[in-house]
Design an enzyme around this catalytic site. Structure first.
Site, mmCIF file in Angstrom:
data_model
loop_
_atom_site.group_PDB
_atom_site.id
_atom_site.type_symbol
_atom_site.label_atom_id
_atom_site.label_comp_id
_atom_site.label_asym_id
_atom_site.label_seq_id
_atom_site.Cartn_x
_atom_site.Cartn_y
_atom_site.Cartn_z
ATOM 1 N N ASP A 122 0.865 -1.188 0.000
ATOM 2 C CA ASP A 122 0.000 0.000 0.000
ATOM 3 C C ASP A 122 0.898 1.233 0.000
ATOM 4 O O ASP A 122 2.050 1.141 -0.409
ATOM 5 C CB ASP A 122 -0.969 -0.017 1.183
ATOM 6 C CG ASP A 122 -2.293 0.672 0.844
ATOM 7 O OD1 ASP A 122 -2.270 1.893 0.599
ATOM 8 O OD2 ASP A 122 -3.340 -0.002 0.815
ATOM 9 N N HIS A 132 1.991 1.717 -3.140
ATOM 10 C CA HIS A 132 1.147 2.655 -3.885
ATOM 11 C C HIS A 132 1.807 4.022 -4.007
ATOM 12 O O HIS A 132 1.153 5.003 -4.342
ATOM 13 C CB HIS A 132 -0.221 2.785 -3.222
ATOM 14 C CG HIS A 132 -1.046 1.541 -3.317
ATOM 15 N ND1 HIS A 132 -2.325 1.454 -2.807
ATOM 16 C CD2 HIS A 132 -0.778 0.315 -3.853
ATOM 17 C CE1 HIS A 132 -2.804 0.245 -3.025
ATOM 18 N NE2 HIS A 132 -1.883 -0.468 -3.656
#
Length: 435
Positions: free
Chosen positions: A254, A277
């Site tokens: 993430d 991310h």
């Protein structure tokens, strides 16, 4: 007579000190260098301090949270709690550590949380922001955590049980603890340790000032391919002034680094992000009527590998959201490889349909942004597009500059840079979105 009274007083003090000890604990004076060496508490880099040790856990269910709290209290005000190399310390109860003042914690062993989901979901510290919970919270001033040890969130059970759910689903009630959280902390530093398998975000700093991380490794992985870690961000923040991350590696699935509302004076240097991310500013603008800012960030010498995003700015759109600004942000000397969206301005966050985003555009202004010396490759997932800067029609996007951009795509050449709604010259050729 004076000698007798002095001896009696010293004996009484010694007796009190011994009486205060709990089983398996030890208090070593700052002056006892030999004893500090024996337990691993003497360092060339750090000044010796009064050092506290506590008993380790006998197994993974032996909860020493009361011992840990005792050790913290006795190390407070100028001392150090030492968690020894080769030992495990299991925490099974929530801990409020917001009373700290001039304390060091030397983590050379493993500090591990239990995975008693039912207990933690009933016993935690809760925050309204994205329904966040944590095992413990740290606060106060002049707090240093250092060592070569492991802070283990023991997240596998949480990953298994959360599979298929979303943290931002309004109906979600499966709350997962954050591994490390500060609240009302000033001058807190973390150095050298590994943070492993947080159930949710790895670090969250709230209402804090001068937070720094150096030489830290953050990793989240699952042994179950159908239940991967979710929302295991490396760094998140809320109402923080002064956030520094240096010489750190993050592999979490993430956000690698993602300061959230009202974070200012950010410095990131020598950061490696794998399977993330990206390094994001935001998201901000989530809550109706609330003004958020992210301002004054300098991000340099970052490597982003095998990720969803590279350098990203993200803001909420929709019917009931807030407003604000992302201002004075520099991304410099960024290497990106095999990443879906190397450079992106996302003002249709979170998971919102294009029609709704068009009807209720973001109201977050994006100004004074510099992307300089950005090189590498995209994954090709977005075709030849390597940078996507589409500004909301309800926001101001100005003074955005791209300098020395050397990004390519395996989907073909020339690489494409999308810009739409951005005021002024961005420094490179760009084209309108095809949408």
């Amino acid at each position: 007579m004076k000698f007798f009274l002095a001896t009696l007083f010293a004996s009484a003090v010694s007796s009190i000190a011994v009486d205060r000890l709990i089983p398996g604990a030890q208090i070593i004076p700052e002056s006892d260098t030999r004893a500090l060496l024996r337990v691993g508490g003497h360092h060339d880099k750090y000044h010796d301090r009064r050092t506290i040790t506590i008993r380790p856990s006998r197994n993974d269910t032996d909860d020493v949270s009361r011992d840990f709290l005792w050790g913290i209290k006795h190390a407070n005000h100028g001392g150090r709690l030492l968690l020894k190399k080769g030992e495990k310390y299991v925490i099974g109860r929530k801990l409020d550590l917001t009373f700290l003042d001039d304390i060091e914690v030397q983590l050379d062993g493993e500090l591990k949380f239990t995975d008693d989901v039912s207990y933690w979901q009933e016993n935690n510290f809760y925050y309204d922001f994205q329904k966040s919970i944590t095992f413990w919270r740290w606060g106060g001033k002049d707090i240093k955590i250092f060592g070569t040890g492991l802070l283990n969130g023991n997240g596998q059970r949480w990953y298994n049980e959360f599979a298929g759910q979303e943290i931002l689903d309004p109906d979600n009630e499966y709350y997962r603890p954050i591994l490390f959280l500060t609240e009302n902390a000033t001058r807190i530093s973390v150095e050298g340790i590994t943070q492993l398998n947080s159930p949710c975000w790895t670090n969250f700093f709230i209402q804090s000032k001068d937070v720094s991380f150096d030489d830290v490794y953050i990793h989240a992985f699952s042994t179950n391919k159908s239940a991967l870690p979710k929302n295991s961000d490396g760094f998140d923040s809320l109402n923080v002034d002064g956030l520094t991350v240096t010489n750190t590696r993050v592999d979490v699935g993430d956000d690698c680094f993602s300061p959230k509302p009202n974070t200012t004076n950010i410095f990131v240097q020598n950061l490696l992000c794998n399977n993330t991310h990206g390094v994001s500013m935001g998201s901000i603008g989530q809550y109706p009527g609330v003004m958020d800012i992210i301002e004054h960030a300098y991000i340099e010498n970052v490597t982003l590998l095998n990720g969803q995003n590279g350098a990203r700015l993200k803001a909420w759109a929709g019917q009931d959201v807030g407003y604000g600004r992302i201002n004075n942000i520099t991304y410099k000397n960024i290497r990106i490889e095999n990443t879906d969206a190397p450079v992106v301005l996302d003002q249709c966050y979170f998971d919102i349909e294009a029609a709704e985003c068009a009807q209720y555009p973001s109201q977050v202004n994006v100004t004074n942004i510099l992307f300089e010396n950005i090189s590498g490759t995209s994954s090709g997932k977005n075709g030849k597009v390597v940078a996507d800067l589409v500004c909301s029609p309800n926001a101001v996007c100005s003074d955005i500059q791209l300098k020395n951009i050397n990004l390519t795509s395996p989907a073909g050449s020339p690489p494409e840079i999308i810009c739409e709604g951005v005021q002024g010259d961005i420094g490179v050729e760009c084209q309108a979105s095809a949408d």
